[in-house]
Design a protein around this motif. Sequence first.
Motif, short mmCIF file in Angstrom:
data_model
loop_
_atom_site.label_atom_id
_atom_site.label_comp_id
_atom_site.label_asym_id
_atom_site.label_seq_id
_atom_site.Cartn_x
_atom_site.Cartn_y
_atom_site.Cartn_z
N LEU A 26 0.05 3.97 13.21
CA LEU A 26 0.60 5.46 13.23
C LEU A 26 -0.92 5.35 13.50
O LEU A 26 -1.74 5.47 12.73
N LEU A 27 -1.01 6.84 14.36
CA LEU A 27 -1.97 7.50 15.07
C LEU A 27 -2.46 8.69 14.01
O LEU A 27 -1.39 9.72 14.20
N LEU A 28 -3.34 8.96 13.05
CA LEU A 28 -3.51 10.24 12.56
C LEU A 28 -3.89 11.46 13.21
O LEU A 28 -5.09 11.35 14.35
N THR A 42 -9.64 9.53 3.94
CA THR A 42 -8.73 10.07 3.03
C THR A 42 -7.25 10.21 2.91
O THR A 42 -6.69 9.22 2.08
N THR A 43 -7.13 10.63 3.98
CA THR A 43 -6.20 11.20 4.40
C THR A 43 -5.71 9.73 4.99
O THR A 43 -4.14 9.37 4.61
N ALA A 44 -6.07 8.86 5.85
CA ALA A 44 -5.64 6.80 5.92
C ALA A 44 -4.90 6.37 4.83
O ALA A 44 -4.52 5.98 5.01
N ARG A 45 -5.82 6.23 3.67
CA ARG A 45 -6.16 6.05 2.46
C ARG A 45 -4.78 5.89 2.03
O ARG A 45 -3.74 5.06 1.29
N ARG A 46 -4.00 7.65 1.97
CA ARG A 46 -3.04 8.30 0.81
C ARG A 46 -1.60 8.06 2.03
O ARG A 46 -0.38 7.83 1.25
N VAL A 47 -2.33 7.49 3.09
CA VAL A 47 -0.59 7.43 3.74
C VAL A 47 -0.69 6.02 3.33
O VAL A 47 0.59 5.26 3.58
N ALA A 48 -1.01 4.88 3.52
CA ALA A 48 -1.25 3.19 3.45
C ALA A 48 -0.36 3.55 1.71
O ALA A 48 0.74 2.35 2.15
N THR A 49 -1.23 4.44 1.40
CA THR A 49 -0.72 3.69 -0.07
C THR A 49 0.83 4.23 -0.50
O THR A 49 1.28 3.60 -1.31
N PRO A 74 6.39 -2.84 -0.44
CA PRO A 74 4.62 -3.25 -0.88
C PRO A 74 4.01 -4.01 0.14
O PRO A 74 4.81 -5.35 1.14
N GLY A 75 2.76 -3.80 0.49
CA GLY A 75 2.23 -4.96 1.31
C GLY A 75 2.77 -4.81 2.89
O GLY A 75 1.79 -5.66 3.77
N SER A 76 3.01 -3.15 3.26
CA SER A 76 2.97 -3.21 4.85
C SER A 76 2.44 -3.31 5.41
O SER A 76 1.91 -3.05 6.88
#
Length: 274
Positions: free
Chosen positions: A197-199, A205-212, A219-221
Amino acid sequence: MKPGMLLAMLLLFSQGLHVANVRAEQSVRIKDISQINGEHSNLLTGYGLITGLAGTGGTSPTTKMFAINVLQNLGMRGDPRIREVIQSSPEKTNNMSVVMLQAELPAHIRKGQKIDLNVSAFDDAKSLQGGILLRSELKGPDGQVYVLAGGPISVNGGSFGGQAATVVKNHPTAGRIVGTVETDVVCEVLRDDRFQLLLNHPDYTTARRVATAVNQLYPGSAEVLDPATIEIFVSPAERRDPFAFIAGCQNLRVVPDRAARVVINERTGTVVFG
């Protein structure tokens, strides 16, 4: 100012700040703030000849030479005397115009589908109103023909006038036409059971929120590679229908992080901040 009025103003101000904070924290779908790596549009370009103009076409040498080339490509090898007349007389090509064609070819489009093309005059034509585009090809960066176009063009404008004055509405030398896709556009999205996924607006912060958000459901994807890229692994249980898995990830909702911004309109003196 009375104490009661001051208290009411402070209360309204605090409520306004609370509403602004609530609106700022609204969540959006991941698909609204990102795109999948490998899915991107391509710019197509081409050129063609428009005929049937009512004396508003081009009279430049470019128009004359292009008209001769079109006749030759159609198998009409003209007499040298006719070629000389066309090249020397400026009145023989004012019913035609050389135009440039441009289109944005979306990802995953298939042969036979329709897309919109932009048409613009390349020569000294005054208006393309009422013109008909001869069959033209649009090519991609690889030189392959992806779209064919031809037929009446739509011009949202024109030129009107007489001996005393002339009125021009919008841009009479630019218009639109519908073309037909001739080549399938295949996009490679999955590589080694992974996609990225390319923001649209890279942000840590946004990248971390998307991964979370993705890891909470699968889980773990998901893993953050950089502020603009989140790599997602398709688990063995989801590989039977990987596109449903991708759709599920795109429909997850996150709160994107935005930097504070102040916009000032010098003409009106309006200040907008967020």
